[in-house]
Design a protein around this motif. Structure first.
Motif: not given
Ligand SMILES: [Zn+2]
Length: 230
Positions: A193-200
């Motif tokens: 979930h944190l990866d996804e936010i950062e990658h956006r």
């Protein structure tokens, strides 16, 4: 000082992304809005500078802080460390009351009107803070609150316009794994979930400071290059 109504008001406006990074915080305007003195506003701004929420430039005044690319990456790295700890602690201590609070939060998140963007943003941040709260460590809770605010600033600085802070389906998945006592699954889901936010975020390039008028004119070739004038 965090209980101060002016501090609370500014933090709320940042977490709801109404106050954007780079926005000037005029002392007179704030004193008027909050019906208080400039001395009080100066104390508030000094406090927010110490919290990395506001930057102060000599002769220019106070501005909402704009994180650098490196700081944005550091914020997410810190969140991974902190939130894997809080998730693991919640699973270890899980009782009936904690289960009820988690379920209540998820039904609030899924039940509210997703078109209300401001309410959405506040609710999704609340999920991460709730987990820190349930973990029962007041110091980690303070760090979590600060990191969520700094995340809001990073997202507001680097986001693709219109994208939400949290993917809407991530929280129910993490919650189900916590409720099932699946620690490995919950930690993996939180990291994902944190990866996804950062990658956006667009961390490839920094936007120029919109408040620096000299830089704007230099960019379009009007003002001469700045010299080191004393
Ligand atoms: Zn989230």
């Amino acid at each position: 000082m965090d209980d101060d109504p002016v501090v609370q008001g500014i933090l709320k406006a940042i977490s709801q992304k109404r106050l954007k990074p780079g926005t000037k915080l005029g002392e007179d305007a704030l004193a008027q809005v909050f019906e208080t003195t400039r001395i009080h506003i100066r104390q508030v701004l000094a406090h927010l500078v110490s919290r990395h929420i506001v930057t102060h430039f000599p002769n220019r005044g106070a501005f909402i802080y704009r994180p650098t690319v490196q700081e944005a990456r550091d914020i997410f790295a810190a969140r991974r460390v902190l939130e894997t700890t809080t998730v693991a602690t919640v699973i270890d201590k899980l009782d009936a009351d904690m289960r009820r609070k988690l379920k209540q939060h998820i039904s609030r998140e899924t039940g509210h009107d997703r078109n209300d963007r401001w309410a959405s943003l506040a609710l999704t941040a609340d999920f991460h803070i709730l987990i820190a709260e349930l973990a029962g460590n007041s110091v980690l809770l303070d760090f979590a609150k600060e990191l969520m605010l700094r995340t809001s600033l990073a997202i507001a600085t680097f986001e693709v316009p219109g994208s939400p802070d949290c993917s809407p389906d991530a929280h129910p998945v993490i919650t189900d794994m916590i409720l099932a006592g699946d620690k490995a699954g919950a930690l993996a889901a939180m990291n994902r979930h944190l990866d996804e936010i950062e990658h956006r975020l667009h961390l490839g390039a920094t936007a120029p400071d919109p408040d620096d008028i000299v830089a704007i004119f230099q960019d379009i070739g009007i003002a001469p290059a700045r010299r080191g004038v004393a």
